[in-house]
Scaffold this motif. Structure first.
Motif, short mmCIF file in Angstrom:
data_model
loop_
_atom_site.label_atom_id
_atom_site.label_comp_id
_atom_site.label_asym_id
_atom_site.label_seq_id
_atom_site.Cartn_x
_atom_site.Cartn_y
_atom_site.Cartn_z
N TYR A 360 0.84 -1.21 0.00
CA TYR A 360 0.00 0.00 0.00
C TYR A 360 0.87 1.26 0.00
N LYS A 361 1.92 1.24 0.80
CA LYS A 361 2.79 2.42 0.89
C LYS A 361 3.40 2.75 -0.47
N VAL A 362 3.92 1.74 -1.15
CA VAL A 362 4.52 1.97 -2.46
C VAL A 362 3.46 2.51 -3.43
N ALA A 363 2.24 1.93 -3.37
CA ALA A 363 1.16 2.43 -4.23
C ALA A 363 0.88 3.90 -3.90
N SER A 364 0.93 4.25 -2.64
CA SER A 364 0.56 5.61 -2.23
C SER A 364 1.56 6.66 -2.68
N VAL A 365 2.81 6.27 -2.90
CA VAL A 365 3.81 7.25 -3.36
C VAL A 365 3.40 7.83 -4.71
N ASN A 366 2.76 7.02 -5.54
CA ASN A 366 2.26 7.53 -6.83
C ASN A 366 0.81 7.98 -6.76
N LEU A 367 0.28 8.07 -5.55
CA LEU A 367 -1.05 8.60 -5.24
C LEU A 367 -2.19 7.68 -5.66
N CYS A 368 -2.40 7.49 -6.97
CA CYS A 368 -3.45 6.57 -7.39
C CYS A 368 -3.32 6.37 -8.89
N CYS B 51 11.43 3.60 2.53
CA CYS B 51 10.67 4.69 1.88
C CYS B 51 9.50 5.14 2.75
N GLU B 52 9.31 6.44 2.85
CA GLU B 52 8.19 7.00 3.63
C GLU B 52 7.44 7.99 2.76
N TYR B 53 6.12 8.10 2.95
CA TYR B 53 5.35 9.08 2.20
C TYR B 53 4.26 9.63 3.12
N ALA B 54 4.64 10.68 3.84
CA ALA B 54 3.80 11.19 4.93
C ALA B 54 2.46 11.73 4.48
N VAL B 55 2.39 12.22 3.22
CA VAL B 55 1.16 12.84 2.73
C VAL B 55 -0.02 11.86 2.80
N ARG B 56 0.29 10.58 2.70
CA ARG B 56 -0.75 9.56 2.87
C ARG B 56 -0.37 8.60 4.00
N GLY B 57 0.27 9.14 5.03
CA GLY B 57 0.80 8.31 6.11
C GLY B 57 -0.21 8.05 7.21
N GLU B 58 0.33 7.86 8.41
CA GLU B 58 -0.44 7.43 9.57
C GLU B 58 -1.62 8.35 9.88
N ILE B 59 -1.37 9.66 9.77
CA ILE B 59 -2.43 10.61 10.13
C ILE B 59 -3.64 10.44 9.21
N VAL B 60 -3.38 10.10 7.97
CA VAL B 60 -4.48 9.93 7.01
C VAL B 60 -5.24 8.63 7.30
N SER B 61 -4.51 7.59 7.65
CA SER B 61 -5.19 6.34 8.02
C SER B 61 -6.10 6.58 9.23
N HIS B 62 -5.59 7.37 10.19
CA HIS B 62 -6.40 7.68 11.37
C HIS B 62 -7.64 8.48 10.96
N ALA B 63 -7.45 9.44 10.05
CA ALA B 63 -8.58 10.25 9.58
C ALA B 63 -9.64 9.37 8.92
N GLN B 64 -9.18 8.38 8.15
CA GLN B 64 -10.14 7.49 7.47
C GLN B 64 -10.94 6.67 8.49
N ARG B 65 -10.25 6.27 9.58
CA ARG B 65 -10.97 5.57 10.65
C ARG B 65 -12.04 6.47 11.26
N PRO B 206 12.45 22.03 3.86
CA PRO B 206 11.47 20.97 3.63
C PRO B 206 11.28 20.66 2.14
N GLN B 207 10.87 19.42 1.85
CA GLN B 207 10.67 18.95 0.48
C GLN B 207 9.33 18.22 0.37
N TYR B 208 8.89 18.06 -0.86
CA TYR B 208 7.73 17.21 -1.12
C TYR B 208 8.22 15.76 -1.05
N PRO B 209 7.61 14.92 -0.19
CA PRO B 209 8.21 13.61 0.10
C PRO B 209 8.24 12.61 -1.04
N LEU B 210 7.66 12.95 -2.19
CA LEU B 210 7.90 12.11 -3.37
C LEU B 210 9.40 11.98 -3.60
N TYR B 211 10.15 13.06 -3.37
CA TYR B 211 11.58 13.03 -3.65
C TYR B 211 12.32 12.08 -2.71
#
Lengths: 516, 516
Positions: A360-368, B51-65, B206-211
Motif C-alpha cells: 500500500y505504501k509503495v502504491a501511495s507514493v504515486n497517489l493513485c 521509503c516513507e510518504y507522509a502525505v498519505r501516512g499514519e495521520i491519514v489512516s487515522h482520519a479514514q478511521r 522541507p521537500q515534497y516527500p515524493l523526492y
C-alpha cells in the motif's frame, strides 16, 4: 574526460556572459568533482542499461523510419503501409472500442451531461444508469480527484463481485490494487521481492519481456524455465523443479514464479490439472505465484477454458493463509483492447498484514491510478447483463471481436505452418503466434556477417520487403539455437489474405536467396 | 523460523488433500530453502521499507478511521466531517473541473458523438473543434490504442507550442515525455541517475516527500539543503555549495539538484535573479537541474511571477548543450486540479542522444501514459484563446478558482499568524502553508511520552478535536528542533471561517493544556 574538458572550456568561454552575481566555482578541488557526475551512458544506473524491451525495440524504430519515408516518398517502398504486428494493440489496427464502455466513460468525464434531455438521445439508458452508479461511489462525485491509493472503494467492490462471479469463490475488495495497466503492478511486485541479484524470479522462456525488463531494473535475477514447444509450449513441473534447484545451488533465493496464462508470446492455455500442479509446487517451495492473467477473455478453441489461479487454489481448499498469489488483469487485452486507457488491477492474496501495508505504501507514493482506467476496469469485470438495454448490442460487439480474432489466429497459424521450415503451435489464446523458423545455414551466416541474430535478420528482411513488423524471438527468450518471431493476430480480418500472400512470397524469396 | 515451522506443519497437514499428481518436495535439503524466500517484512526489499510518504501516512489512516466512525455513529465526534487538508487534491474538496477540458475529454472518449446533431446542443463549438483536432493527430483516431512511448506526437507538438508561448523560447516536441502525472517522471529520472547509495540528489528541506521516497526506493542518497525560513524560505547558493561540498567530502557523487518552484510545502516563488544563480551553480558543478514546476499557474501575489528554468537558462544564453535540465509539469495542480486524470509531462533537455535513448527505453517498458491524461496535458498547455466560444466562460472559471485560492491562502496565513507561538510565511504560490509551531515544553514531553514527534502529536490532537487533517512537518523535513505542519489552502471558501474558528479554539485549548 574529453567531455569534461569540453565542458570546462565552454564554461570559461561563457563566464564572461554570466551575470555578475552568479556563483562561480573556482577552487580546483571542487572543479575536479563534477566530471564524476556528468551524465553519460557510462555514469547512469547500469540496471537501466541492462534492461531490454524488444516489443518496442530496434525493429520498431526502423518501422517508424519506414513509415516516415512512406509519407514523404509514396511508392518508395514495395508496400504502402506498415502493419504493426509487434504489439498487442488492437485499436491501433482498427478494432473499435466497445460502445457501452465508452458511453459510460464519456458521461463520467462530463457529468453535467447526465442532467440534459438531449443525452437520452445520445446514450443508452443502462450507460446513463451505470454512470450514475459509478459517480455515486466516488466521494463527492469528483472524477478529477485523487482516489484511495488502491483505487475507489466502490469500484473495487464491483471488481471483487466480478471476480467472484467468474470464479465461484469470494473476492475481497481490500485485496484489489488498481493500477495504470498491469505493468506498474508487475513492477511493484518485483520491487517488493527483490533485495539484490541474489533474489530470483522464475520466469517462462519464452516470456513477455516486461518481466525480464522489470527484474533487470530492480536488480534481481531472472531464473528461466523453458516451456516445451514440442508439447504446445507445455509447462512441466520437472523443468520448474530442475531450474529452481539449479538456481538455489548457485545461492539464489527464488522468491516467485511467474506464469502467463494464456501465454504470451506462446498462446497456450493451461489445463486445470497443470494449474493444480503449479499451485502445489509454489506452495511446497514457498514461492509467490505471480499469475499474469491479462488474456483471460482471449480463448479461441472450444476444448480450452480459462481458470484463474485464484479459483484453482480455492477449489483445492487452499485459503488466504496457504499461498501468496497475485493475479494481474488489464483493460488493454480481452475483447475490450483499451490499451490507451491504462487500466488494470492486481488481486493480492496470501501476504501478511505488514507486507500488505508495504505494498500500500509503495502504491501511495504515486497517489493513485487514473480514474478513467479505474472505471473501465470495473466495467470490464461487470459488463452489461441480460435485460439491460445495451446487452444485445454489447454481446454482438464482443462476439464479433472474439470470433474474428479466432478466425484470424487460425488463418495466420495455418499460413505459418505452410511455410518451408516453419512450424507454428496452435493459438489457443492471447493475441500472438510464435512460429519457429528453421533457417538455412547461409541465412544464419548472412545474419552473423551483419552482427544480427538470425531471427532479427529475418524480421528485418520481412519488414523491408512487406511492411509487416514482427518481433524477433530473441526478445522473448528461446532455447539456444532455435529461432522464432512473435506475430500478433490483430490486423483486421479483410487484410489477412493480403498479409498471408505477402508473407508467403517473402518467405519463398528468402529461402530461395539463402538456400543451402 | 517460527513462521517456517508453522508453514511446514501446515504443509504436512495438507499433503493428504493434495491431488495425487502434485509435485511434493520431500528431500530435506530442498525443504530447507523455502523459508529463506517466505515473504515477511524481514525478507522484502529494504529500500521499500525505508521509503516513507507522509502525505498519505499514519495521520491519514487515522482520519479514514474517524470518517468511518462518523458514518456509523453520527455525533460521536465533536465535528461532522473530516477536512482533508493533507493533500493537494482540489476536486476532492469541491473545486469543479474546468468545463472546456471535460467537454473535450468526453468527446474524445466517445467520438461517435461528434457525428450527432444533438451534440451541438450539449457541447461548445470550440470543444467540438478541439476534439476533432486531437482525433486528427491520433493515428487511426484510436484513443484506445497505446501511443508512442513519449506520448502522441501531435499532442507533444501542442505542448511544445504552449511551452514556447509561455517562455518566449522554442521547445522541441521530441523533448517531451508524457507521463501518468509528474510522479512517474520523477521516478524515471531518479532511477536513471542512481547507481548506488554513493549517488546523491540535492533536495530542499522541507521537500515534497515524493523526492525522499523515490530516492529511497532507488537506493540513492538524499543530500539535503535547507531553505531559510527567516527569509521566506529563501534558497541560498552558499547553502547549496556547503551541502554539496559536505556530500562530496563523504564520497557522494552528487548527480542532480531538485528545485520545487513554486515551493511545496513552503509556497515561496523564486526570484528570477535567484534562478539564474541556481542555473549557474548547476552548470558549474555539473549537476542535472530537476525543476518541479507543477505549480506554475498557482501564484497569488502581484509582485511575483513564475519563470520556468527553461526560460531562465535560454535567457542566459545557455542552449541544449550547456546544461541538463528536466522540467516537470502536471495536470493535477494549477487552476485545473485534475489529479484523478494522471496527466503530466517532463521536458528533457541537455542530455546526449545515448542517454536520451535510455530514458526512452525505460518509458517504453510501461508502453505509454494514459491517453486522456495526454489529451488533458495538451489542453492545459493550450487553453481556449480570445475569440473562441468558450473563452469567456473558461476565463471566468479559471479566474474564479485562482482568485479564490489567493483569498483562502491569505485568510489561512493570517489565521495561523494570529495563533500563539505560530509564525507562517506568505503563501506566494502552490497550494500549501507551512506554519512553524513553537510548542510548550510540556507538549513536547507529552509527545515524547507517547513516542510521537511534537508536530505529529499536535496534528493528531488537531484532527481528533476538529476533523482537520494536516501533515506533520517531520514528513517533509525541517531544521532539527523546529516543528511545522503542512496545511493546504483548498477547503471551499465558504468553509474557511468555520475552519479558522475551529483551528483557533483548538490551538488555544492546546496551549492552555500544555502551558509551561
Amino acid at each position: 574526460m574529453r567531455r569534461f574538458a569540453t565542458e570546462r572550456a565552454k564554461r570559461l568561454l561563457l563566464a564572461s556572459r554570466s551575470p555578475p552575481s552568479a556563483f562561480l566555482c573556482s577552487s580546483p578541488a571542487a572543479a575536479m568533482d563534477p566530471a564524476a557526475g556528468v551524465v553519460t551512458v557510462d555514469t547512469i544506473n547500469p540496471k537501466v542499461l541492462k534492461c531490454e524491451y524488444a516489443v518496442r525495440g530496434e525493429i520498431v524504430s526502423h518501422a517508424q523510419r519506414l513509415q516516415q519515408e512512406l509519407q514523404n516518398k509514396p511508392g518508395f517502398h514495395p508496400f504502402d503501409e506498415i502493419l504493426y504486428c509487434n504489439i498487442g494493440n488492437p485499436q491501433s489496427l482498427g478494432q473499435p472500442p466497445v460502445t457501452f464502455f465508452r458511453e459510460v466513460l464519456a458521461l463520467c468525464d462530463h457529468p453535467p451531461l447526465l442532467d440534459k434531455s438531449e443525452t437520452h438521445a445520445l446514450f443508452s439508458a443502462d450507460a446513463i444508469a451505470r454512470a450514475w452508479q459509478i459517480l455515486d461511489v466516488i466521494p463527492g462525485r469528483a472524477t478529477g480527484a485523487y482516489s484511495h491509493s488502491q483505487g475507489i472503494k466502490g469500484l473495487r467492490d464491483a471488481i471483487a463481485a466480478g471476480i467472484a462471479d467468474r470464479d465461484g469463490f469470494p473476492a475481497n475488495p481490500d485485496d484489489i490494487f488498481l493500477t495504470d495497466g498491469a505493468s506498474p503492478a508487475v513492477h511493484m511486485m518485483m520491487q517488493l521481492l527483490t533485495r539484490s541479484e541474489k533474489d530470483g524470479i522464475l520466469c517462462p522462456i519464452p516470456q513477455y519481456p516486461l518481466y525480464s525488463a522489470s527484474i533487470a531494473l530492480h536488480g534481481g535475477s531472472l531464473v528461466p524455465y523453458y516451456l516445451d514447444e514440442s508439447t504446445g509450449w507445455g509447462l512441466e513441473i520437472s523443468e520448474l523443479k530442475k531450474q529452481l534447484e539449479d538456481a538455489r545451488s548457485k545461492g539464489i533465493t527464488v522468491r516467485a514464479l511467474v506464469v502467463i496464462n494464456p501465454g504470451n508470446p506462446t498462446g497456450q492455455v493451461l489445463a486445470e490439472e497443470n494449474q493444480r500442479e503449479i499451485v502445489n509446487f509454489c506452495k511446497n517451495q514457498g514461492l509467490v505465484l505471480l499469475a499474469d492473467e491479462v488474456y483471460q477473455e482471449n480463448i479461441y478453441v472450444d476444448d480450452k477454458k480459462f481458470n484463474s489461479f485464484k479459483k484453482i487454489t480455492r477449489s483445492m481448499g487452499y485459503g488466504d493463509d496457504d499461498i501468496p498469489l497475485v493475479s494481474f488483469q488489464s483493460v488493454s487485452k480481452g475483447y475490450y483492447g483499451e490499451c490507451g486507457k491504462r487500466g488494470g488491477y492486481m488481486e493480492v492474496t496470501g501476504f501478511n498484514a505488514e507486507v500488505r501495508e508495504q505494498i500500500y505504501k509503495v502504491a501511495s507514493v504515486n497517489l493513485c491510478s487514473n480514474i478513467s482506467g479505474q472505471i473501465l476496469a470495473s466495467l470490464v469485470m461487470n459488463p452489461p447483463n441480460v435485460g439491460d438495454e445495451s446487452y444485445e448490442s454489447f454481446s454482438a460487439e464482443k462476439n464479433a471481436i472474439l470470433s474474428s480474432l479466432a478466425r484470424r489466429a487460425k488463418a495466420l497459424e495455418d499460413a505459418f505452418n505452410s511455410l518451408e521450415g516453419v512450424t507454428c503451435n496452435k493459438a489457443e489464446g492471447a493475441m500472438y503466434l510464435f512460429p519457429r523458423l528453421r533457417l538455412p545455414q547461409k541465412a544464419i551466416s548472412a545474419a552473423k556477417a551483419v552482427n544480427a541474430a538470425p531471427d532479427a535478420f529475418y524480421a528485418r528482411r520481412l519488414l523491408d520487403a512487406t511492411g509487416i513488423v514482427v518481433v524477433p524471438g530473441s526478445g522473448f527468450g528461446q532455447v539456444p539455437g532455435t529461432w522464432h518471431v512473435r506475430c500478433t493476430i490483430l490486423p483486421q480480418e479483410d487484410k489477412i489474405p493480403a498479409i498471408i500472400s505477402r508473407l508467403k512470397a517473402f518467405h519463398e524469396a528468402f529461402m530461395e536467396e539463402f538456400h543451402d
